[in-house]
Design an enzyme around this catalytic site. Structure first.
Site, PDB file in Angstrom:
ATOM      1  CG  HIS A  68     -17.117 -53.160 -10.866  1.00  0.00           C
ATOM      2  ND1 HIS A  68     -17.384 -54.490 -10.615  1.00  0.00           N
ATOM      3  CD2 HIS A  68     -15.899 -53.142 -11.446  1.00  0.00           C
ATOM      4  CE1 HIS A  68     -16.372 -55.221 -11.002  1.00  0.00           C
ATOM      5  NE2 HIS A  68     -15.456 -54.434 -11.511  1.00  0.00           N
ATOM      6  CG  ASP A  69     -16.661 -54.369 -14.955  1.00  0.00           C
ATOM      7  OD1 ASP A  69     -16.031 -53.364 -14.590  1.00  0.00           O
ATOM      8  OD2 ASP A  69     -16.254 -55.532 -14.778  1.00  0.00           O
ATOM      9  CG  ASP A  82     -12.236 -58.268  -7.297  1.00  0.00           C
ATOM     10  OD1 ASP A  82     -11.675 -59.036  -8.099  1.00  0.00           O
ATOM     11  OD2 ASP A  82     -13.217 -57.569  -7.588  1.00  0.00           O
ATOM     12  CG  ASP A 125     -10.286 -58.914 -12.581  1.00  0.00           C
ATOM     13  OD1 ASP A 125     -11.392 -58.368 -12.722  1.00  0.00           O
ATOM     14  OD2 ASP A 125      -9.284 -58.614 -13.266  1.00  0.00           O
ATOM     15  CD  GLU A 180     -14.491 -60.336 -15.123  1.00  0.00           C
ATOM     16  OE1 GLU A 180     -15.107 -59.385 -15.586  1.00  0.00           O
ATOM     17  OE2 GLU A 180     -13.267 -60.309 -14.897  1.00  0.00           O
TER      18      GLU A 180
HETATM   19  C1  NOJ Z   1     -12.819 -57.092 -14.792  1.00  0.00           C
HETATM   20  C2  NOJ Z   1     -13.151 -56.060 -13.763  1.00  0.00           C
HETATM   21  O1  NOJ Z   1     -14.445 -56.291 -13.276  1.00  0.00           O
HETATM   22  C3  NOJ Z   1     -13.007 -54.728 -14.442  1.00  0.00           C
HETATM   23  O2  NOJ Z   1     -13.503 -53.668 -13.670  1.00  0.00           O
HETATM   24  C4  NOJ Z   1     -11.557 -54.523 -14.789  1.00  0.00           C
HETATM   25  O3  NOJ Z   1     -11.432 -53.345 -15.551  1.00  0.00           O
HETATM   26  C5  NOJ Z   1     -10.989 -55.696 -15.606  1.00  0.00           C
HETATM   27  N1  NOJ Z   1     -11.430 -56.981 -15.152  1.00  0.00           N
HETATM   28  C6  NOJ Z   1      -9.490 -55.692 -15.568  1.00  0.00           C
HETATM   29  O4  NOJ Z   1      -9.032 -56.086 -14.312  1.00  0.00           O
END
Ligand code: NOJ
Length: 551
Positions: free
Chosen positions: A332-333, A101, A203, A259
């Protein structure tokens, strides 16, 4: 496109690991790299071709590793560089690649680059981050709000200036306008490529380019304007991304998945595909379908199945001729998908099978998040203090500010907290679900006695074995990998059905999202059923939450 011409990652299943919660081998209560190695056979057996490891770099863990303090090392809590090299080697023996990541929009405020940058205005890294003077009245330069809530600007006494952070105070944004910064980031990515990683998840990349002028955005009720609305995917970003590709990814047999929650369909060709910056990007429209306003947890939207089918169909179409998408329902979000896509009281085992059938038969690379293959569910803890997730705390504060009671706010936390997906992996019915012998960093979900890998492995009717069946089916039939997608029964609010066809051979997926029995049209009844989530099925209808594949 013929399946033979596809790249390895287009034919693979990617399994996402949140290392802090996967397997602890030391009794510390947090997972580690040796724990990942311990379960490689489980992942091979499941059919994973790659593992996306969320950040394992040294970090103060304000945002669980998304606050990186050193881009080319391993956090001692996770192990050593030798453990990491061993992980690559052991995974390789099983035909599995490790995907890292890259958190390049921001670093930790404890990164040595930031410590130097903040020390004064004249040091060698003085403009490695985004610094601005206060307004004449001492207030922040703009009214921008960070994604975890509060002003996106924090005052630094040493420099007598503010620095910008799109996320938490402890996650200062790097200044991509500075070529030295970009080169340092490319060097770090190349460091991992030299170790043999199979790709990167990138990310928050849409935030790296800031607007030419720093001016106030349209304020929300708190007087602030979200950085997402102000500068996600700002013009000029592609120049950075193409340079990134050229200096790091180009010509390598790896994959990149960004992302990128702001890329419009008409821009997609610049982002993915032959000439795009990345191989894939994460689309958000289906996982955010339950929100009426941005990603604010207290503005729920009562979505309909036809709307979910539309956004998924749109993304299938968007990449039909050029580019490729990851398919996912969890990460995970996000909350656990069985709770996110189905109402309270739903049979989550059946719901998990419905989503799995869709996930593993759409066109694209399926991403499975740890525990999803077991049908893991959300948790409900009493107080906000029980939650670790920085995003949950930000949303909670915002909800109280906007007038919700604590009880109302907790309801939203239960529904959407990112900790729902971050509880320890449920391996077996032993202490702490077999995750750790110590005190676990987050409580284990109470349902671990029944929802766990060991029990499900033995049960031929389990969610885990349903995943395996579907993964095997996909691997054995190229139609399910590269076949064309066509939505069927578009008007149905109960059934999601679609076909995948290649060279005259067709597979059809039909799943019932509703809690009612639904009769099927005649042309379905005549088709050959190859797998079904119900052992006792009837060709004339789908039972509540039944999943079926025809050929
Ligand atoms: C996206 C990540 O998936 C998340 O977990 C994170 O809090 C934010 N970006 C900031 O890096």
């Amino acid at each position: 496109m013929a399946a033979e011409n596809l790249k390895w990652w287009q034919k693979s299943i990617v399994y996402q690991i949140y290392p802090k919660s996967f397997q602890d081998t030391t009794g510390s209560g947090t997972g580690d790299l040796r724990g990942v190695i311990q379960h490689l056979d489980y992942l091979k057996n499941l059919g994973a071709g790659a593992i996306w490891l969320t950040p394992v770099y040294p970090s103060p863990m304000i945002d669980n590793g998304y606050d990186v303090a050193d881009y080319t090392a391993i956090d001692p809590a996770y192990g050593t560089m030798a453990d990491f090299e061993n992980l690559i080697a052991e995974a390789d023996k099983r035909g599995i690649k490790i995907v890292m990541d890259l958190v390049y929009n921001h670093s930790s405020d404890k990164h040595k680059w930031f410590l130097e940058s903040k020390s004064n205005r004249t040091n060698a890294k003085a403009d490695w981050y985004i610094w601005r003077d206060a307004k004449p009245d001492g207030s922040p330069p703009t009214n921008w709000r960070g994604i975890f809530g509060g002003s996106a600007w924090t005052w630094c006494a040493e420099r007598q200036q503010y620095y910008l952070h799109s996320f938490a105070v402890e996650q200062p944004d790097l200044n991509w306008e500075n070529p030295e910064v970009r080169q340092a980031l490319y060097d770090a990515a190349n460091f991992w490529l030299d170790k043999g990683v199979g790709g990167f998840r990138i990310d928050a990349i849409v935030y790296i380019k800031k607007p030419a002028e720093f001016i106030d955005g349209k304020p929300d009720s708190d007087g602030l304007a979200s950085v997402h609305d102000v500068y996600a995917n700002t013009s000029g970003i592609l120049n950075f991304l193409y340079e990134f590709k050229e200096k790091v990814f180009a010509g390598r047999d790896i994959f990149t998945v960004a992302e990128a929650n702001a890329v419009k369909p008409e821009e997609l060709k610049y982002w993915v595909g032959e000439n795009g910056a990345f191989d894939m990007l994460f689309e958000f429209s289906h996982v955010n379908i339950m929100f009426a306003k941005g990603e604010a947890w207290h503005y729920p939207y009562d979505w309909k199945l036809t709307e979910l089918k539309k956004v998924l169909t749109d993304s299938q179409k968007a990449t039909a001729d050029n580019g490729w998408y990851p398919i996912y329902f969890e990460n995970h979000d996000k909350p656990r998908s069985v709770n996110n896509f189905f109402p309270k009281g739903t049979d989550t085992i059946k719901a998990a099978k419905v989503l799995a059938a869709v996930l593993l038969t759409l066109r694209g690379t399926p991403f499975i998040y740890e525990g999803q293959e077991l049908g893991c569910t959300n948790v409900e803890w009493d107080s906000i203090e029980d939650y670790d997730d920085i995003g949950s705390h930000g949303q909670y504060r915002l909800m109280l500010q906007e007038g919700l009671t604590a009880a109302q706010a907790m309801k939203c936390i239960h529904r959407f907290s990112r900790d729902n997906a971050r509880t320890p992996m449920q391996w077996n019915a032993e202490k702490n679900a077999g995750f750790s012998t110590g005190k676990t960093w987050l409580p284990v979900n109470e349902n671990y006695k029944t929802v766990n890998a060991a029990a499900e492995d033995k049960d031929s009717d389990s969610v885990l074995n349903w995943y395996k069946k579907l993964i095997d089916l996909r691997a054995a039939n190229k139609e399910l990998i590269s076949g064309d997608y066509q939505l069927l029964l578009p008007e149905s609010e109960e059934i999601f059905a679609f076909s995948r066809s290649l060279d005259g051979k067709t597979f059809i997926t039909a799943v019932n999202f509703s809690n009612q029995k639904v009769n099927l049209p005649k042309d379905f009844i005549d088709k050959k059923i190859i797998i079904d989530s119900e052992s006792n099925f009837d060709k004339n209808f789908l039972k509540p939450l039944e999943a079926r594949i025809y050929q």
